[in-house]
Design an enzyme around this catalytic site. Structure first.
Site, PDB file in Angstrom:
ATOM      1  N   LEU A  29      22.951  45.848 -51.496  1.00 54.40           N
ATOM      2  CA  LEU A  29      24.095  44.991 -51.198  1.00 54.40           C
ATOM      3  C   LEU A  29      23.796  43.538 -51.499  1.00 54.40           C
ATOM      4  O   LEU A  29      24.603  42.841 -52.115  1.00 54.40           O
ATOM      5  CB  LEU A  29      24.489  45.140 -49.726  1.00 54.40           C
ATOM      6  CG  LEU A  29      25.229  46.439 -49.399  1.00 54.40           C
ATOM      7  CD1 LEU A  29      25.525  46.497 -47.911  1.00 54.40           C
ATOM      8  CD2 LEU A  29      26.518  46.543 -50.192  1.00 54.40           C
ATOM      9  N   ALA A  30      22.627  43.049 -51.077  1.00 54.44           N
ATOM     10  CA  ALA A  30      22.312  41.639 -51.301  1.00 54.44           C
ATOM     11  C   ALA A  30      22.129  41.372 -52.795  1.00 54.44           C
ATOM     12  O   ALA A  30      22.713  40.429 -53.341  1.00 54.44           O
ATOM     13  CB  ALA A  30      21.056  41.254 -50.522  1.00 54.44           C
TER      14      ALA A  30
ATOM     15  N   SER B 281      24.613  58.096 -37.351  1.00 61.44           N
ATOM     16  CA  SER B 281      25.206  56.769 -37.151  1.00 61.44           C
ATOM     17  C   SER B 281      25.448  56.416 -35.690  1.00 61.44           C
ATOM     18  O   SER B 281      25.868  57.243 -34.889  1.00 61.44           O
ATOM     19  CB  SER B 281      26.537  56.695 -37.885  1.00 61.44           C
ATOM     20  OG  SER B 281      27.238  55.551 -37.482  1.00 61.44           O
TER      21      SER B 281
ATOM     22  N   ARG C 247      20.667  48.772 -29.600  1.00 59.15           N
ATOM     23  CA  ARG C 247      19.708  49.747 -30.117  1.00 59.15           C
ATOM     24  C   ARG C 247      18.354  49.696 -29.423  1.00 59.15           C
ATOM     25  O   ARG C 247      17.793  50.729 -29.094  1.00 59.15           O
ATOM     26  CB  ARG C 247      19.515  49.509 -31.614  1.00 59.15           C
ATOM     27  CG  ARG C 247      20.755  49.890 -32.382  1.00 59.15           C
ATOM     28  CD  ARG C 247      20.606  49.630 -33.855  1.00 59.15           C
ATOM     29  NE  ARG C 247      21.804  50.129 -34.525  1.00 59.15           N
ATOM     30  CZ  ARG C 247      22.041  49.995 -35.818  1.00 59.15           C
ATOM     31  NH1 ARG C 247      21.176  49.368 -36.588  1.00 59.15           N
ATOM     32  NH2 ARG C 247      23.145  50.480 -36.354  1.00 59.15           N
TER      33      ARG C 247
ATOM     34  N   HIS D  82      14.012  52.143 -38.412  1.00 55.28           N
ATOM     35  CA  HIS D  82      15.261  52.082 -39.160  1.00 55.28           C
ATOM     36  C   HIS D  82      15.464  50.780 -39.932  1.00 55.28           C
ATOM     37  O   HIS D  82      16.163  50.748 -40.943  1.00 55.28           O
ATOM     38  CB  HIS D  82      16.418  52.256 -38.167  1.00 55.28           C
ATOM     39  CG  HIS D  82      17.772  52.194 -38.778  1.00 55.28           C
ATOM     40  ND1 HIS D  82      18.171  53.066 -39.764  1.00 55.28           N
ATOM     41  CD2 HIS D  82      18.819  51.366 -38.588  1.00 55.28           C
ATOM     42  CE1 HIS D  82      19.415  52.773 -40.126  1.00 55.28           C
ATOM     43  NE2 HIS D  82      19.819  51.733 -39.448  1.00 55.28           N
TER      44      HIS D  82
ATOM     45  N   GLU E 223      17.727  42.229 -46.065  1.00 53.85           N
ATOM     46  CA  GLU E 223      16.688  42.670 -45.124  1.00 53.85           C
ATOM     47  C   GLU E 223      15.316  42.107 -45.474  1.00 53.85           C
ATOM     48  O   GLU E 223      14.434  42.001 -44.611  1.00 53.85           O
ATOM     49  CB  GLU E 223      16.636  44.206 -45.091  1.00 53.85           C
ATOM     50  CG  GLU E 223      15.784  44.763 -43.962  1.00 53.85           C
ATOM     51  CD  GLU E 223      15.721  46.281 -43.947  1.00 53.85           C
ATOM     52  OE1 GLU E 223      16.509  46.927 -44.657  1.00 53.85           O
ATOM     53  OE2 GLU E 223      14.877  46.820 -43.212  1.00 53.85           O
TER      54      GLU E 223
ATOM     55  N   ARG F 291      18.479  43.776 -34.232  1.00 55.02           N
ATOM     56  CA  ARG F 291      19.743  43.701 -34.972  1.00 55.02           C
ATOM     57  C   ARG F 291      20.787  44.586 -34.322  1.00 55.02           C
ATOM     58  O   ARG F 291      20.485  45.713 -33.921  1.00 55.02           O
ATOM     59  CB  ARG F 291      19.532  44.138 -36.424  1.00 55.02           C
ATOM     60  CG  ARG F 291      20.788  44.065 -37.260  1.00 55.02           C
ATOM     61  CD  ARG F 291      20.528  44.366 -38.719  1.00 55.02           C
ATOM     62  NE  ARG F 291      20.108  45.733 -38.949  1.00 55.02           N
ATOM     63  CZ  ARG F 291      20.917  46.796 -38.915  1.00 55.02           C
ATOM     64  NH1 ARG F 291      22.200  46.649 -38.610  1.00 55.02           N
ATOM     65  NH2 ARG F 291      20.449  48.003 -39.147  1.00 55.02           N
TER      66      ARG F 291
END
Lengths: 644, 251
Positions: free
Chosen positions: A50-51, A291, A337, A408, A432, A442
């Site tokens: 994505l980045a 998820s 999380r 993760h 990341e 996160r």
């Protein structure tokens, strides 16, 4: 509180003044490059998740000449593709009180007050534009019957701000960014270099001016020249061997830049995700995430009784402990999380875990199925349920899922300033791979947001400011600095192949993974961390004497590729343990057993540790030097993080 | 459990390949098929032999990196799954299994089970996108898309670009892959402005890449790990014919 002076190496360049206008004012002050001059600059973008894809597309749209590199056979395969649940944005389409401020606040608090305020506010501010951009590209987000976008909730938030595309949000967002990049390929402004692995950074006059890659098909080393290098190579969680990462995800690019002088920040901040499919055997090659969105409708529980081996349907309601709902009534199953993972570990340590290994808890959908029907569950989570069934051969529509925490994501990474530039001029780090905006933990659905904010909306502005001012003499790929760096890379590859010992890479990697999981995992203590450092050093020595790598350097050789990555993990693992050892507090995902509240929650020490810890490489087998960037909170008062 | 494997070994693109037999023992039925190959490769490495090269990355069926042919079927015996989502419980103890790479003129073998699928990139570059520069998008909710339309577009957009459709097709056609992208964008309002040129350019690029034509065998749909329907190919053809006819009438 004593004020810590920032290391002169760590000038954050974060603007001051009212937080709402910091980014706008910063952008106004950035230098520009006129459109016809942009094409004279070549930017090397490493990694196409994505980045990377969003950065490559956006920079090329501005007119820069971009070269992108990825180790997969296609840029569309980067591991962003596996993100399931969704992406946060402060759109407040639900009218439930969301705002940029609230997303900022949730993210800062979620990260246990270990991130820069200015960065996090900017992230929240840009989140709304990301959704607009992705919808315009044709990303098929979930919709309501009226045609408007749908939302769901994620951990650590009390509003619904997560946009999603079934359980394949990462895939759809990545294909959007990839297609934007491919449009620039057609336009001639982006060149793709797939099946290339960056193995070193080339510095000229202390500026990042190029990279050395291995062509993974031919084995040839290749040198590429650029005016700036943008690393978008993801996180380092595969150091633990078993993780939800793709098998080829690795730390090599960031680690080798660290060894060239880029500082590595907060390496001990690693996220252990609470809902993954548990380990079944020692042959296992990876773990699969279920998820977090499942916690919208699933209830987490274990038996109240220790060692209860009855099947779940035979355990009556009053003998079940819905421990998240009990301990954190304010957020219930949507507790963040780090907290959910620790809670799962705690009940398993009490011998209340379920399944053959006793290292699992139930995620139970039966109440929701009763209330909302099977069709609802199928529509929301169909593909996740199917995936679970493929892996475990159990039907989660009938029996509760068994889940356990797994590695993760890594919040740590290369240190960057507000412009996303590392301590090496011209080396930018996005997504990341940088130490990021997530602090010590996160929140769900924030990784996609950060990767795309960095790539679409930050780097296009900040890179120009660097290029406009930098003195960039013309360099050639055959000049001394390139030749020397390439020779070092080549020597390392040859050295690896020459060892021809008895143990395989997989054996070394598994051993390292277990060490990190046991000592630098969900709970850490000084004694264990010291032991881990010793053991990792021994393992590393053994690796360089006794690893067996088949094949040669002049061909496709996946073992050799992996060897370099494992060698780097064996160094990085030690730094993770060292960082965890010096951070004598518990914060977010970093839980030191010595520092906890009477009821077992993380006990922060703002007096001593309200800072980013950034490590500088000092040479082979030399202790790295620690630098500190103080974290100052002007808008949010760091409090004891409560989700009760 | 034990598996008897016949695997296609080919040292490099120009080398001639052949099948080599291996037996792998002491396997657990809960092991994934690729983990079984990991075990084989560990044994080969220890014996000083070259491990079997195969592509894989996410190992959860979404990245599209893995894929080879198992007993004549791309991605193997379970419908709607990639190779990495197969488990040994899907096989019998003592079974003989043949592995070979995806075969198509447009997908040359690189080594063993690894093939070059870069033709797909060039097809996407030819038009598989919506032209929208970063920063120029309107508010996300200003574009209303009925739920059914979004779901329909998603069904096509779910393609992972693995190439199994090409490997399964007797003509080595890429029609399912290409049509999935065309359908995804043609169904959405955002895709309309470029709808016409997109189909012409992508189909032309597909032809240039040495893929065959579709003759309705349906093998692609049968092996697609994301269950992409052959109806996307019908949609692509309709789009294409409409354009050709329009251009013809304009003459």
């Amino acid at each position: 509180m004593t004020t810590l002076a920032a290391s002169p190496k760590l000038i954050s360049k974060a603007p001051s003044g009212p937080i709402e206008s910091r980014w706008t004012r910063h952008v106004d002050a950035l230098k520009l490059i006129n459109p016809t001059n942009k094409r004279k600059f070549t930017i090397l973008v490493v990694g196409t998740g994505l980045a990377g894809a969003s950065a490559a597309a956006s920079l090329a749209e501005l007119g820069y000449h971009v070269k992108t590199f990825c180790l997969q056979d296609s840029p569309r395969r980067a591991h962003s593709i596996a993100a399931q649940g969704g992406i946060n944005a402060a759109k407040n389409y639900r009218n439930d009180g969301d705002s940029v401020w609230r997303l900022f606040y949730d993210t800062i608090k979620g990260g246990d007050f270990r991130a820069r305020e200015a960065n996090v506010y900017r992230l929240a501010e840009l989140s709304v534009h990301i959704i607009d951009q992705c919808v315009a590209q044709g990303v098929p987000f979930a919709r309501e019957y009226g045609g408007l976008l749908d939302n769901r909730s994620f951990g650590g938030a009390q509003v619904s701000r997560t946009f999603y595309a079934r359980g394949q949000t990462g895939q759809q967002l990545l294909l959007g960014a990839y297609s934007a990049m491919m449009r620039q390929v057609e336009a001639g402004r982006v060149e793709l270099y797939p099946r290339r692995e960056m193995l070193d950074l080339v510095l000229i006059h202390n500026q990042a001016r190029g990279i050395i890659c291995r062509n993974l098909v031919t084995g040839q080393l290749e040198a590429y020249v650029g005016d700036a290098v943008v690393l978008c190579t993801g996180g380092y969680g595969n150091a633990y061997f078993l993780a939800t990462y793709a098998k080829n995800s690795n730390a090599t690019a960031i680690w080798r830049c660290y060894k060239r002088g880029a500082l590595f920040a907060d390496p001990c901040f690693t996220q252990i995700h609470p809902t993954c499919i548990p380990v079944t055997g020692d042959y296992q090659s990876k773990l699969t995430l279920m998820s977090e969105s499942l916690r919208n409708d699933g209830r987490v529980w274990v038996p109240k009784k220790k060692g209860d081996t009855r099947p779940p349907n035979e355990i009556p309601e009053d003998e079940r402990d819905y421990y998240l709902e009990r301990k954190y009534p304010g957020y219930g199953n949507l507790a963040p999380r780090d907290i959910s993972s620790r809670a799962a570990k705690a009940v398993c340590d009490e011998r209340r875990g379920v399944g053959a290994s006793g290292k699992a808890v139930y995620l139970d959908f039966s109440d929701t199925i009763r209330e909302k029907g099977l069709d609802y569950i199928k529509e929301q989570y169909g593909n996740l349920f199917e995936m679970y069934q493929h892996i475990t051969a159990e039907d989660p529509y009938r029996v509760p899922m068994r889940i356990y925490p797994a590695v993760h994501y890594t919040m740590g990474g290369l240190w960057v300033d507000y412009n996303l530039m590392s301590t090496i001029p011209g080396l930018f780090v996005l997504g990341e791979a940088n130490f990021s905006d997530h602090g010590a933990n996160r929140l769900g659905a924030s990784a996609l947001m950060q990767g795309l904010a960095d790539g679409y909306f930050i780097i296009p502005y900040t890179i120009g400011d660097y290029l406009a001012d930098a003195s960039l003499p013309k360099v050639k790929p055959d000049q001394r600095e390139f030749r020397e760096t390439q020779a070092e890379v080549e020597a390392k590859l040859k050295r690896l192949l020459a060892i021809q010992g008895d143990k395989t890479l997989l054996e070394f990697h598994r051993e390292l993974g277990l060490l990190l999981w046991d000592y630098v995992g969900m709970a850490r203590n000084a004694q264990g961390l010291q032991q881990a450092i010793e053991k990792i050093r021994h393992l590393r020595q053994e690796f360089w004497q006794n690893v067996k790598i088949p094949g040669s350097n002049d061909m496709l050789n996946k073992s050799l590729e992996m060897a370099g990555r494992v060698a780097d993990f064996l160094e990085l693992g030690e730094l993770m343990a060292l960082d965890a050892l010096q951070r004598e507090e518990s914060c977010g995902a970093h839980f030191r057993e010595e520092y906890q509240t009477p009821d077992g929650e993380a006990l922060r020490n703002d007096e001593r540790f309200s800072h980013v810890a950034a490590w500088e490489y000092a040479g082979e087998d030399q202790p790295p030097e620690l630098h500190k960037e103080p974290l100052v909170f002007e808008f949010v008062k760091p409090t004891v993080r409560s989700y009760k | 459990m034990t598996l008897h494997l016949r695997i296609w070994r080919q040292a490099h693109a120009q080398a001639s390949g052949r099948f080599v037999s291996y037996t792998v023992k002491d396997l657990s039925p809960d092991m994934s098929f690729l983990e079984m190959l990991d075990v084989l490769n560990e044994e080969l490495t220890k014996k000083g032999e070259a491990p079997v090269e195969f592509d894989s990355d996410c190992r959860e069926g979404i990245c599209g990196t893995c894929g080879f042919v198992i007993d004549g079927v791309a991605h193997g015996p379970r419908r709607g799954r990639t190779v990495c989502q197969l488990y040994l419980r899907d096989f019998r103890d003592g079974q003989s299994v043949t592995l070979e790479p995806f075969r198509a003129k447009a997908f040359p073998v690189i080594q063993d089970l690894v093939v070059d699928r870069s033709a797909f990139e060039r097809i996407i570059a030819a038009g598989g996108y919506i032209s929208v520069d970063t920063g120029s998008a309107p508010d996300a909710n200003s574009i209303l898309i009925p739920k059914e339309v979004a779901e329909g577009a998603f069904d096509a957009a779910a393609c992972i670009g693995c190439g199994a459709c090409v490997a399964a097709c007797p003509n080595a056609s890429a029609s399912l892959f290409v049509s999935a992208k065309i359908a995804h964008l043609a169904l959405l309002p955002q895709g309309q402005p470029e709808r016409h040129r997109r189909v012409l350019k992508m189909v032309a690029q597909m032809d240039r890449e040495n893929f065959g034509n579709c003759s309705n065998h349906g093998e692609c749909e049968a092996v697609c790990p994301k269950n992409i329907s052959i109806k996307q190919i019908a949609l692509m053809r309709r789009e294409y014919l409409t354009e050709i006819w329009k251009n013809f009438r304009a003459l």
